[in-house]
Motif scaffolding. Structure first.
Motif, mmCIF file in Angstrom:
data_model
loop_
_atom_site.group_PDB
_atom_site.id
_atom_site.type_symbol
_atom_site.label_atom_id
_atom_site.label_comp_id
_atom_site.label_asym_id
_atom_site.label_seq_id
_atom_site.Cartn_x
_atom_site.Cartn_y
_atom_site.Cartn_z
ATOM 1 N N THR A 1 -18.557 -1.801 9.332
ATOM 2 C CA THR A 1 -19.316 -1.694 10.580
ATOM 3 C C THR A 1 -18.573 -0.889 11.639
ATOM 4 O O THR A 1 -19.139 -0.589 12.681
ATOM 5 N N THR A 2 -17.324 -0.543 11.360
ATOM 6 C CA THR A 2 -16.516 0.249 12.287
ATOM 7 C C THR A 2 -15.694 1.259 11.495
ATOM 8 O O THR A 2 -15.464 1.090 10.290
ATOM 9 N N PRO A 3 -15.207 2.302 12.155
ATOM 10 C CA PRO A 3 -14.312 3.238 11.463
ATOM 11 C C PRO A 3 -13.070 2.549 10.907
ATOM 12 O O PRO A 3 -12.571 2.925 9.837
ATOM 13 N N GLN A 4 -12.583 1.541 11.602
ATOM 14 C CA GLN A 4 -11.388 0.832 11.133
ATOM 15 C C GLN A 4 -11.658 0.110 9.809
ATOM 16 O O GLN A 4 -10.806 0.104 8.913
ATOM 17 N N GLU A 5 -12.820 -0.495 9.683
ATOM 18 C CA GLU A 5 -13.167 -1.148 8.421
ATOM 19 C C GLU A 5 -13.356 -0.120 7.312
ATOM 20 O O GLU A 5 -12.946 -0.362 6.158
ATOM 21 N N LEU A 6 -13.947 1.015 7.629
ATOM 22 C CA LEU A 6 -14.099 2.068 6.628
ATOM 23 C C LEU A 6 -12.732 2.567 6.171
ATOM 24 O O LEU A 6 -12.510 2.784 4.967
ATOM 25 N N GLU A 7 -11.826 2.721 7.092
ATOM 26 C CA GLU A 7 -10.472 3.154 6.742
ATOM 27 C C GLU A 7 -9.808 2.144 5.805
ATOM 28 O O GLU A 7 -9.073 2.522 4.876
ATOM 29 N N ALA A 8 -10.064 0.861 6.026
ATOM 30 C CA ALA A 8 -9.470 -0.182 5.176
ATOM 31 C C ALA A 8 -9.973 -0.083 3.739
ATOM 32 O O ALA A 8 -9.254 -0.432 2.793
ATOM 33 N N VAL A 9 -11.205 0.407 3.545
ATOM 34 C CA VAL A 9 -11.750 0.604 2.200
ATOM 35 C C VAL A 9 -11.202 1.880 1.573
ATOM 36 O O VAL A 9 -10.784 1.889 0.408
ATOM 37 N N LEU A 10 -11.187 2.967 2.338
ATOM 38 C CA LEU A 10 -10.881 4.273 1.766
ATOM 39 C C LEU A 10 -9.392 4.516 1.541
ATOM 40 O O LEU A 10 -9.018 5.202 0.580
ATOM 41 N N THR A 11 -8.546 3.979 2.396
ATOM 42 C CA THR A 11 -7.116 4.277 2.294
ATOM 43 C C THR A 11 -6.517 3.858 0.951
ATOM 44 O O THR A 11 -5.796 4.657 0.322
ATOM 45 N N PRO A 12 -6.768 2.629 0.457
ATOM 46 C CA PRO A 12 -6.204 2.275 -0.853
ATOM 47 C C PRO A 12 -6.711 3.172 -1.983
ATOM 48 O O PRO A 12 -5.985 3.427 -2.949
ATOM 49 N N LEU A 13 -7.953 3.635 -1.866
ATOM 50 C CA LEU A 13 -8.506 4.512 -2.897
ATOM 51 C C LEU A 13 -7.831 5.876 -2.870
ATOM 52 O O LEU A 13 -7.505 6.447 -3.916
ATOM 53 N N ALA A 14 -7.622 6.394 -1.665
ATOM 54 C CA ALA A 14 -6.918 7.672 -1.535
ATOM 55 C C ALA A 14 -5.500 7.554 -2.077
ATOM 56 O O ALA A 14 -5.013 8.444 -2.795
ATOM 57 N N GLU A 15 -4.837 6.462 -1.750
ATOM 58 C CA GLU A 15 -3.462 6.266 -2.207
ATOM 59 C C GLU A 15 -3.394 6.091 -3.725
ATOM 60 O O GLU A 15 -2.394 6.462 -4.358
ATOM 61 N N ALA A 16 -4.457 5.567 -4.327
ATOM 62 C CA ALA A 16 -4.476 5.360 -5.777
ATOM 63 C C ALA A 16 -4.711 6.650 -6.546
ATOM 64 O O ALA A 16 -4.468 6.685 -7.760
ATOM 65 N N GLY A 17 -5.219 7.681 -5.874
ATOM 66 C CA GLY A 17 -5.378 8.949 -6.566
ATOM 67 C C GLY A 17 -6.703 9.661 -6.389
ATOM 68 O O GLY A 17 -6.964 10.653 -7.087
ATOM 69 N N VAL A 18 -7.564 9.213 -5.471
ATOM 70 C CA VAL A 18 -8.819 9.914 -5.218
ATOM 71 C C VAL A 18 -8.532 11.254 -4.538
ATOM 72 O O VAL A 18 -7.778 11.318 -3.570
ATOM 73 N N ASP A 19 -9.150 12.313 -5.056
ATOM 74 C CA ASP A 19 -8.991 13.640 -4.470
ATOM 75 C C ASP A 19 -10.099 13.978 -3.478
ATOM 76 O O ASP A 19 -9.909 14.826 -2.596
ATOM 77 N N ALA A 20 -11.268 13.356 -3.639
ATOM 78 C CA ALA A 20 -12.391 13.627 -2.738
ATOM 79 C C ALA A 20 -13.330 12.434 -2.750
ATOM 80 O O ALA A 20 -13.451 11.729 -3.763
ATOM 81 N N PHE A 21 -14.001 12.230 -1.628
ATOM 82 C CA PHE A 21 -14.987 11.164 -1.502
ATOM 83 C C PHE A 21 -16.379 11.777 -1.400
ATOM 84 O O PHE A 21 -16.602 12.693 -0.605
ATOM 85 N N HIS A 22 -17.291 11.264 -2.225
ATOM 86 C CA HIS A 22 -18.686 11.682 -2.203
ATOM 87 C C HIS A 22 -19.456 10.569 -1.505
ATOM 88 O O HIS A 22 -19.629 9.477 -2.057
#
Length: 373
Positions: free
Chosen positions: A245-266
């Motif tokens: 519901t906020t950018p901060q919550e979105l960051e909490a979802v996306l950051t671990p995925l980026a750190e795990a090896g995601v190159d791009a988000f669709h």
């Protein structure tokens, strides 16, 4: 702006090369994944190769295939949706990749597990249970099986095996389907994830399953092989659902995925022009790019005058302008735009837009779902 200037602008904005991880795409246009059920027995045939190659020949920079089932008994809910396992299906997919490459394109398979969206008793494995993080369906259907830790490990291994198979069969990268209320998304969403172990609870814990899939896929492929993660706020049948519901919550979802090896988000939205959070014009892909620094793909009713759900109601979609799309891409809000129904209706949509033939674009009708084109 006159028509000549508008055509030049579209070419200049959309024909720029772009990097997705270590892979350079020739332009900013992608084909969105769209389930068609044209693969009897789960095996893509020559018609599937022709279908994707035709879009690649029409100047689509990246083809993202329809969802393909990973090798887990509960992954699918149709024996006409292609699978990404088994010698017969993988041989078919190798031919698809080869055909797209001959046409000058790049192609990623979308790897998929439907989770609780599976229909009980449906093929390809009728006896397989419906499974999810907590066995909770998205609708009012019967509860299913809450996944054990062994189930979790089996599914993670199935995604990693499919990723390795994609690289071995000549694909240019993979997309993991973590959107629309399917299995990975069911772990991310509090409504369907009621677990009290390490895979449930707060946002970070609910992201663990997805992050472990990404990390396993990253280990299974070479470092330069791109991994795209598809995500959404909305779910099939629940368009008001929110992971964040906020950018901060979105960051909490996306950051671990980026750190795990995601190159791009669709980032899947129903209308690409809508802002995701109050106080900013950025859409979901724009926020993902801002928060992670990764390349992003946006999508949602591009080039048409109504949204995709209308197609399932039998409604025709007329051609719409792309001026706002060009505005957003000129300022690099996101990196790539995925085209769905417009490319079903018109395989040369990308070529026409890039060469200023906007007046030749075709409208969409539901016949495009049931014919090869």
């Amino acid at each position: 702006m006159n028509s000549s200037s508008a055509a030049t602008r579209a070419h200049d904005v959309l024909s720029r090369p772009v990097a997705v991880g270590k892979l350079t795409l020739p332009n900013r246009l992608a084909m969105a994944p769209m389930t068609r059920q044209f693969s009897p027995g789960g095996v893509p045939g020559a018609d599937v190769a022709e279908y994707y190659a035709r879009r690649a020949a029409g100047d689509v920079g990246l083809i993202i295939t329809e969802g393909t089932y990973v090798d887990h008994a509960s992954a699918g809910t149709s024996d006409r949706v292609p699978r990404f396992h088994g010698d017969d299906a993988l041989a078919g997919w190798a031919a698809v990749a080869e055909a797209v490459h001959r046409a000058g394109g790049r192609i990623f398979p979308q790897l998929w597990h439907v989770g609780m969206a599976r229909t009980a008793g449906a093929p390809p494995v009728p006896e397989a249970p419906r499974v999810g993080p907590s066995g909770i369906p998205l609708d009012d259907s019967e509860p299913g099986h809450a996944m054990t830790l062994e189930d979790v490990d089996d599914v993670i291994a199935a995604f990693a095996s499919a990723a390795a198979a994609a690289e071995e069969r000549g694909f240019d990268g993979i997309e993991l389907h973590g959107a629309h209320g399917y299995l990975i998304d069911q772990f991310l969403w509090a409504h369907t994830n009621r677990r009290d172990d390490a895979y449930g609870g707060d946002l970070l814990s609910r992201t663990r399953f997805a992050a472990e899939i990404v990390a396993a896929c990253r280990r299974a492929v070479s470092p330069e092989f791109p991994i795209v993660f598809r995500m959404s706020q909305w779910k099939s049948g629940d368009y008001q659902a929110r992971l964040a519901t906020t950018p901060q919550e979105l960051e909490a979802v996306l950051t671990p995925l980026a750190e795990a090896g995601v190159d791009a988000f669709h980032c899947s939205t129903r209308r690409y022009w809508l802002p995701e959070f109050d106080g900013s014009d950025l859409n979901l892909a724009g926020w993902a790019r801002k928060l992670t620094g990764k390349a992003t793909i946006s999508v949602g009713s591009v080039g048409l005058d109504n949204e995709f759900i209308k197609a399932f109601q039998g409604e025709r979609a007329g051609v719409a302008g792309i001026d706002e799309l060009l505005d957003r891409m000129e300022r690099d809000e996101f990196d790539v735009i995925a085209i769905g129904r417009a490319l079903l209706a018109d395989p040369e949509w990308a070529a026409k837009v890039l060469t200023g033939r906007i007046d030749e674009l075709r409208p969409f009708d539901t016949q495009a779902f049931t014919t090869l084109h």
